[in-house]
Design a protein around this motif. Sequence first.
Motif, short mmCIF file in Angstrom:
data_model
loop_
_atom_site.label_atom_id
_atom_site.label_comp_id
_atom_site.label_asym_id
_atom_site.label_seq_id
_atom_site.Cartn_x
_atom_site.Cartn_y
_atom_site.Cartn_z
N PRO A 51 32.56 35.46 40.27
CA PRO A 51 32.09 35.68 38.89
C PRO A 51 30.60 35.93 38.81
O PRO A 51 30.13 36.73 37.99
CB PRO A 51 32.49 34.37 38.18
N GLN A 52 29.83 35.28 39.67
CA GLN A 52 28.38 35.49 39.69
C GLN A 52 28.04 36.87 40.26
O GLN A 52 27.14 37.56 39.78
CB GLN A 52 27.71 34.39 40.50
N LEU A 53 28.77 37.28 41.27
CA LEU A 53 28.54 38.60 41.86
C LEU A 53 28.85 39.70 40.86
O LEU A 53 28.10 40.68 40.73
CB LEU A 53 29.40 38.76 43.11
N TYR A 54 29.95 39.54 40.12
CA TYR A 54 30.38 40.52 39.12
C TYR A 54 29.89 40.10 37.73
O TYR A 54 30.62 40.18 36.75
CB TYR A 54 31.90 40.62 39.09
N ASN A 55 28.64 39.70 37.63
CA ASN A 55 28.15 39.12 36.38
C ASN A 55 27.95 40.14 35.26
O ASN A 55 27.57 39.77 34.15
CB ASN A 55 26.84 38.36 36.63
N PHE A 56 28.21 41.39 35.53
CA PHE A 56 28.03 42.46 34.55
C PHE A 56 29.32 42.81 33.80
O PHE A 56 29.30 43.64 32.88
CB PHE A 56 27.52 43.72 35.25
N LEU A 57 30.44 42.19 34.16
CA LEU A 57 31.73 42.63 33.64
C LEU A 57 31.90 42.41 32.15
O LEU A 57 32.42 43.28 31.43
CB LEU A 57 32.86 41.90 34.39
N GLU A 58 31.48 41.26 31.66
CA GLU A 58 31.67 40.97 30.24
C GLU A 58 30.88 41.95 29.38
O GLU A 58 31.41 42.49 28.39
CB GLU A 58 31.27 39.53 29.94
N GLN A 59 29.64 42.19 29.75
CA GLN A 59 28.83 43.15 29.01
C GLN A 59 29.40 44.56 29.10
O GLN A 59 29.34 45.34 28.14
CB GLN A 59 27.39 43.13 29.51
N LEU A 60 29.99 44.87 30.23
CA LEU A 60 30.60 46.18 30.42
C LEU A 60 31.77 46.39 29.47
O LEU A 60 32.03 47.52 29.04
CB LEU A 60 31.08 46.31 31.88
N GLY A 61 32.48 45.31 29.15
CA GLY A 61 33.63 45.41 28.26
C GLY A 61 34.96 45.20 28.94
O GLY A 61 36.02 45.44 28.36
N ALA A 62 34.94 44.73 30.20
CA ALA A 62 36.17 44.50 30.95
C ALA A 62 36.79 43.17 30.59
O ALA A 62 36.11 42.23 30.17
CB ALA A 62 35.86 44.53 32.45
#
Length: 273
Positions: A51-62
């Motif tokens: 989750p820390q590595l992919y910390n951009f997902l929520e902002q991306l809209g996924a």
Amino acid sequence: MRLPVEKFLFHRGRLPLLVSMPHAGEYIPPDICANMSAAALYIADTDWHLPQLYNFLEQLGASILVATHSRYVIDLNRPEDNVNLYPGQDTTGLCPLDTFHKEALYQPGKNPDEAEIQRRVTQYWRPYHQQLAQELQRMRAEHGVAMLWDAHSIASEVPRFFEGRLPDLNLGTASGSSCAPQLTQQLQAVAVQAAEAGYSHAVNGRFKGGHITRHYGKPEQNIHAVQLEQAQITYMEEQRPFAFDEQKAAGVRPTLQRFMDVMLAWAQTHALR
């Protein structure tokens, strides 16, 4: 780690992309832990810090689905019937009995019996998969397409399973059956570009995709699934205490973002209306 009440963590996004992290969990319930060995308590085979590595997902809209319980409790990326996904090769099972380094996970005579395995399937495995399936179907109904990215990581060297060092980025599409061939080609192009930054890659090599990729990828229904098994050396320290390395992560994260961009661009141009 805080004792989790949830069997998984789920965030619903606004775009037709679901990122699943079935091996990111660290929690072992006390009743199971009581029967385990000292080696098990290190949970060394965790897909650490995803989750820390992919910390951009929520902002991306996924949408994001993250396991809370350790793969030592039950492996969410194995089929419910525990069929070996790589016939003839050494793998760990639905309820693993040893670590990747063949250390026993349970005290002598304490391995889970069939009734205990079925209890874990009912309590932990099925709820995760029900949420995963429901979200893909919602996306398919709402957007005309659903994209599934199954995110994993593993130590760069695990002699039990393969010789030498793993490629950094291992894309799996169930030998081409879990997503459109053109999508695989576009994702591979991103991986080839990442070679300029020093990251190696493979497509449908040792990691072709586990149960999640193989079961849910249905390109004929416009549901496309891809697994990425990423070498942990690209973003963390591979020895205990398995610390996250933000400097390393910052180097590889743009490639992960480009993978997500390819998935979303595909969804935008191939949605069925």
